[in-house]
Design an enzyme around this catalytic site. Structure first.
Site, short mmCIF file in Angstrom:
data_model
loop_
_atom_site.label_atom_id
_atom_site.label_comp_id
_atom_site.label_asym_id
_atom_site.label_seq_id
_atom_site.Cartn_x
_atom_site.Cartn_y
_atom_site.Cartn_z
N HIS A 171 10.81 -4.77 -3.14
CA HIS A 171 10.47 -4.75 -4.35
C HIS A 171 10.64 -3.49 -5.07
CE1 HIS A 171 9.30 -6.44 -8.40
NE2 HIS A 171 8.27 -5.20 -8.44
N SER A 172 11.45 -3.53 -6.17
CA SER A 172 11.73 -1.91 -7.03
C SER A 172 11.18 -2.08 -8.35
CB SER A 172 13.17 -1.72 -6.77
OG SER A 172 13.91 -2.79 -7.53
N ASP A 176 -4.73 6.61 12.83
CA ASP A 176 -3.66 7.34 12.35
C ASP A 176 -4.01 8.51 11.46
OD1 ASP A 176 -1.09 8.05 11.99
OD2 ASP A 176 -0.57 6.91 10.23
N LYS A 212 -2.84 10.53 -1.71
CA LYS A 212 -3.94 9.89 -1.73
C LYS A 212 -5.11 10.12 -2.54
CE LYS A 212 -3.60 8.11 3.20
NZ LYS A 212 -4.49 8.11 4.36
N SER A 242 -12.78 1.33 7.10
CA SER A 242 -11.57 2.09 6.62
C SER A 242 -10.49 2.02 7.58
CB SER A 242 -11.96 3.53 6.09
OG SER A 242 -12.73 3.52 4.98
N CYS A 295 1.13 12.08 1.97
CA CYS A 295 -0.22 11.41 1.87
C CYS A 295 -1.09 12.40 1.13
CB CYS A 295 -0.82 11.22 3.35
SG CYS A 295 0.00 9.80 4.16
#
Length: 293
Positions: A139-140, A226, A19, A48, A16
């Site tokens: 998805h890749s 979180d 970010k 948010s 993270c």
């Protein structure tokens, strides 16, 4: 494939900490055109929050979120577990229970073997299995840096949704895990994290936040969130702004993982720390003489 590079060496940042800084993100979102909001969209982009929530009927609402990042560790299986656990945490943070996930995968195919990439997917599937849900698709793409995460879907009773805007004056803040995983990841990248420290890091980053729905069922719990890339101060600030209050932290009571302070003293701070502070530091008052670490 021989001489395969370490996962962390292929990423400019990890977890993270990758970010976009809160201030930049706010500027980007402020330019988004306003769109009609259906009445059944209980939580969208107005706050948010950790996930979107859409009411399906009187007893069920869909929790939808996505989260992905670059490696925080070199072990591909552990990377998959960490990334998947992190994505599922957003469902738990709304008071929801996951029902299924979709995998999001971007890998430098010319640099990593199919065996390594497969282990990342296995780690993610293991975290989903621990949550009792399938990886139902995904998805890749072939990308410059390794990226893995999930689209996570869950269900919650509409009356039990716990947004990050619901806190009330007098509420107590309860932190479910100790701080320090970002510092430990930075130390790992520098080769300064020992085996015991790595084990502590893996334990906390792969532990599902399953108490979320049980907490949301308690009338006295008004908000959940979180704590990830914006740090304790950043996410506490979101709670405070959502409630129109201020949050007061007793720093001596905040749990920090063993060994983290020594790693900070050795120069293992995260790159996100400075970006975060530049974005929201003006809204945080530190005690006099508060140590830099």
């Amino acid at each position: 494939m021989t001489d395969e590079p370490a996962l962390m060496s292929l990423a400019h940042g990890g977890g993270c900490g990758c970010k976009i800084a809160p201030g930049v993100l706010s500027e980007l979102l402020a330019k988004m055109p306003g769109l009609p909001v259906p009445p059944d969209l209980l939580i969208g982009t107005a706050s948010s929050d950790d996930a979107a929530v859409y009411r399906l009927n009187d007893t069920q609402a869909l929790v939808a979120t996505t989260d992905f990042f670059m490696p925080v560790v070199n072990d591909p299986y552990d990377f998959g577990r960490i990334a998947a656990t992190n994505a599922l945490s957003d469902v738990y943070a709304m008071g929801g229970r996951p029902i299924l996930a979709l995998a999001l995968l971007g890998m430098p195919i010319a640099k990593l073997s199919t065996a390594t990439i497969g282990r990342i997917l296995e780690g993610g599937a293991a975290a989903c299995a621990a949550a009792g849900i399938p990886v139902a698709g995904g998805h890749s793409i072939d990308s410059v840096e390794p990226i893995y995460g999930l689209v996570a879907l869950g269900l919650v009773h509409p009356d039990r949704v716990r947004a990050n805007t619901g806190a009330r004056p007098g509420d107590l803040l309860i932190l479910g895990k100790p701080l320090g995983t970002g510092v430990m990841s930075a130390a790992l990248k520098k080769g300064l994290l020992d085996a015991d420290g790595y084990a502590r890091m893996i334990d906390t980053t792969t532990r599902l936040n399953t108490p979320g729905p049980d907490l949301a069922a308690l009338d006295g719990v008004h908000a959940l969130t979180d704590v990830t890339g914006f740090g304790l101060a950043g996410h506490a600030l979101e709670l405070a702004r959502g409630a129109g209050c201020r949050a007061v932290l007793d720093w001596d009571a905040v749990p920090v993982m063993d060994g983290v302070r020594a790693l900070l003293a050795a120069g293992c701070a995260t790159g996100a720390s400075d970006r975060n502070w530049e974005s929201y530091g003006a809204s945080v008052r530190l005690p006099d003489g508060f140590a830099e670490d």
